[in-house]
Design a protein around this motif. Sequence first.
Motif, PDB file in Angstrom:
ATOM      1  N   ARG A  34       0.815  -1.220   0.000  1.00 32.44           N
ATOM      2  CA  ARG A  34       0.000   0.000   0.000  1.00 32.44           C
ATOM      3  C   ARG A  34       0.844   1.265   0.000  1.00 32.44           C
ATOM      4  NH1 ARG A  34      -2.530  -1.237   5.810  1.00 32.44           N
ATOM      5  NH2 ARG A  34      -3.232  -2.921   4.492  1.00 32.44           N
ATOM      6  N   THR A  35       2.144   1.148   0.272  1.00 32.27           N
ATOM      7  CA  THR A  35       3.006   2.340   0.292  1.00 32.27           C
ATOM      8  C   THR A  35       4.058   2.322  -0.808  1.00 32.27           C
ATOM      9  OG1 THR A  35       4.423   1.233   1.940  1.00 32.27           O
ATOM     10  CG2 THR A  35       2.721   2.704   2.777  1.00 32.27           C
ATOM     11  N   VAL A  36       4.029   1.327  -1.673  1.00 32.64           N
ATOM     12  CA  VAL A  36       5.093   1.169  -2.660  1.00 32.64           C
ATOM     13  C   VAL A  36       5.066   2.267  -3.718  1.00 32.64           C
ATOM     14  CG1 VAL A  36       3.782  -0.316  -4.246  1.00 32.64           C
ATOM     15  CG2 VAL A  36       6.264  -0.572  -4.066  1.00 32.64           C
ATOM     16  N   THR A  37       3.901   2.867  -3.958  1.00 29.85           N
ATOM     17  CA  THR A  37       3.794   3.864  -5.018  1.00 29.85           C
ATOM     18  C   THR A  37       4.694   5.067  -4.772  1.00 29.85           C
ATOM     19  OG1 THR A  37       1.500   3.186  -5.348  1.00 29.85           O
ATOM     20  CG2 THR A  37       2.171   5.242  -6.379  1.00 29.85           C
ATOM     21  N   ALA A  41       6.732   5.786  -7.990  1.00 23.99           N
ATOM     22  CA  ALA A  41       6.052   6.806  -8.786  1.00 23.99           C
ATOM     23  C   ALA A  41       6.927   7.425  -9.879  1.00 23.99           C
ATOM     24  CB  ALA A  41       5.497   7.898  -7.862  1.00 23.99           C
ATOM     25  N   PRO A  42       8.155   7.890  -9.579  1.00 28.87           N
ATOM     26  CA  PRO A  42       8.951   8.502 -10.656  1.00 28.87           C
ATOM     27  C   PRO A  42       9.237   7.535 -11.801  1.00 28.87           C
ATOM     28  CG  PRO A  42       9.851   9.077  -8.495  1.00 28.87           C
ATOM     29  CD  PRO A  42       8.829   7.995  -8.271  1.00 28.87           C
ATOM     30  N   SER A  43       9.515   6.272 -11.475  1.00 33.00           N
ATOM     31  CA  SER A  43       9.807   5.286 -12.519  1.00 33.00           C
ATOM     32  C   SER A  43       8.566   4.969 -13.344  1.00 33.00           C
ATOM     33  CB  SER A  43      10.339   3.995 -11.881  1.00 33.00           C
ATOM     34  OG  SER A  43      11.533   4.236 -11.163  1.00 33.00           O
ATOM     35  N   LEU A  44       7.418   4.833 -12.686  1.00 24.54           N
ATOM     36  CA  LEU A  44       6.184   4.550 -13.414  1.00 24.54           C
ATOM     37  C   LEU A  44       5.796   5.719 -14.303  1.00 24.54           C
ATOM     38  CD1 LEU A  44       4.046   2.824 -10.616  1.00 24.54           C
ATOM     39  CD2 LEU A  44       5.379   1.739 -12.427  1.00 24.54           C
ATOM     40  N   GLN A  45       5.983   6.933 -13.814  1.00 19.03           N
ATOM     41  CA  GLN A  45       5.676   8.103 -14.637  1.00 19.03           C
ATOM     42  C   GLN A  45       6.573   8.154 -15.870  1.00 19.03           C
ATOM     43  OE1 GLN A  45       5.971  11.030 -11.357  1.00 19.03           O
ATOM     44  NE2 GLN A  45       3.906  11.688 -11.873  1.00 19.03           N
ATOM     45  N   ALA A  46       7.842   7.795 -15.683  1.00 20.00           N
ATOM     46  CA  ALA A  46       8.780   7.829 -16.806  1.00 20.00           C
ATOM     47  C   ALA A  46       8.474   6.729 -17.824  1.00 20.00           C
ATOM     48  CB  ALA A  46      10.209   7.679 -16.290  1.00 20.00           C
ATOM     49  N   ASP A  47       8.177   5.524 -17.371  1.00 16.54           N
ATOM     50  CA  ASP A  47       7.964   4.393 -18.276  1.00 16.54           C
ATOM     51  C   ASP A  47       6.620   4.443 -18.990  1.00 16.54           C
ATOM     52  OD1 ASP A  47      10.409   3.497 -17.514  1.00 16.54           O
ATOM     53  OD2 ASP A  47       9.759   1.516 -16.850  1.00 16.54           O
ATOM     54  N   PHE A  58      -3.964   4.944  -9.748  1.00 16.70           N
ATOM     55  CA  PHE A  58      -3.233   3.702  -9.526  1.00 16.70           C
ATOM     56  C   PHE A  58      -3.074   3.429  -8.031  1.00 16.70           C
ATOM     57  CE2 PHE A  58       1.008   1.883  -8.600  1.00 16.70           C
ATOM     58  CZ  PHE A  58       0.795   0.589  -9.078  1.00 16.70           C
ATOM     59  N   ALA A  59      -2.610   4.433  -7.283  1.00 13.49           N
ATOM     60  CA  ALA A  59      -2.430   4.251  -5.839  1.00 13.49           C
ATOM     61  C   ALA A  59      -3.773   4.004  -5.158  1.00 13.49           C
ATOM     62  CB  ALA A  59      -1.746   5.479  -5.239  1.00 13.49           C
ATOM     63  N   LEU A 248       1.930   7.778  -1.383  1.00 10.83           N
ATOM     64  CA  LEU A 248       1.780   8.313  -2.730  1.00 10.83           C
ATOM     65  C   LEU A 248       2.639   9.545  -2.984  1.00 10.83           C
ATOM     66  CD1 LEU A 248       0.454   8.498  -5.500  1.00 10.83           C
ATOM     67  CD2 LEU A 248      -1.538   9.587  -4.419  1.00 10.83           C
ATOM     68  N   TRP A 249       2.495  10.619  -2.180  1.00 12.25           N
ATOM     69  CA  TRP A 249       3.063  11.913  -2.523  1.00 12.25           C
ATOM     70  C   TRP A 249       4.423  12.193  -1.896  1.00 12.25           C
ATOM     71  CZ3 TRP A 249       0.934  13.557  -6.614  1.00 12.25           C
ATOM     72  CH2 TRP A 249      -0.424  13.363  -6.850  1.00 12.25           C
TER      73      TRP A 249
END
Length: 418
Positions: A34-37, A41-47, A58-59, A248-249
């Motif tokens: 539940r806290t992995v995002t 987050a930066p990697s998912l946004q980039a990919d 997603f979160a 998340l943030w």
Amino acid sequence: MSPSTPPTPSPPAPRLALMLLALLSAFAMSQAFRTVTAILAPSLQADFGLTGQALGAFAGLFGLSFGVAQLLMGIGVDVYGLRRTVLAAFSLAIAGSALSALAPSYGWLMAGQLLIGVGCSPAFLASTLFVARHFPAERFAFFSGMSMGVGGLGLIFTGTPLAWVVQHWGWRVGYGVLTGLSLAAWLLVWRVVHEPPAAYAPARAAGEREGWLQALSRMGALLAVPHTWGILVLGMSCYAAFLSLRGLWLGPLLIERFGFTLVGSGNVALVLSLIALFTPAAFGRMDPGVRRRRAWIARASTLMAAFFVALALLPGVAAAVATIVLMGLLSGYGVLQYADVRASYPPELTGRALSLFTMAMFLGVALMQWFTGIVAAWAGAQGWEPYRAVMLAIAAWLALASLAFRRLPASPLLGAGR
């Protein structure tokens, strides 16, 4: 659920402790997921080119699927027992984590998140009910706090360790490691947890069996109880506020506002995770009792809202990190909410009320993370710093919920000590 039903003799204390630790290993993995995002987050946004709104969705899907499934899991642990319910559900979390590691697109990533949320949904409920059934009632807040602290080991992994893995090998390997650890937790529950059948099915032992529709109607009947609404409104807000930051943030805020590296933001997350090991038990030990507990909860939630305002407005990195640490120290008051739920209902409704409260908590997480994603996207479109808008939105939400908790009716079982 009826955790206060006169029980059959419990297993010896060392065996109880071992079974609780096994259940908490699944809860620790739930905490990690539940806290992995915040780290990914930066990697998912980039990919995948995700916007803030897509990232919030997603979160939030974890909390949404977790919360919706909570109702069925609460009934399942009554009918089939903790062991079988956790094993069946947590298999989905393992499958979802593996799917996420291999996801070729955002849609597949969302599918994996859905499976993970459903699979993790009985983890903390099972641990809480195990404590309620096998440990002294007057020590419920303390042992629940201890359980939350042990579960916080999952938060530690999604701090510096996972950030280091992701920075060196990528987010897919991070999900692969989570899959392996989840499988280990599943095997531990399968090997260690064996409750006596009468501990979870007293009605069936008496020759009765509650149907799913009957169980659902009895759960729904709690919504007709006036004091349920204040509990649920704040329940949907307190944990959601802190988890929206931690889960998340936190990473995006530290990286984009203050120039932290991924590992640097992971270090801050690690500090929060270490704090989470101890603060729930500390608040459980400081529990002021039935008559004063609601006042403590209301004041703590209002103070947390003030911290979010400070995080939004304070410009310096030292002040921001100090505020985040103070928020972590205060976050342990959530264990008092569970104690308040238990004290607010008669024994035959306690378990169902705990299940409903947990469901509300994670529906609140989903709703707040989705909402803050929209706020971030809107603020960015207006040329404003999105993280300031997000923190102020969370503060306003939590302050209004705290006010509602004070104004809505309290349970008559709490006496004059509202």
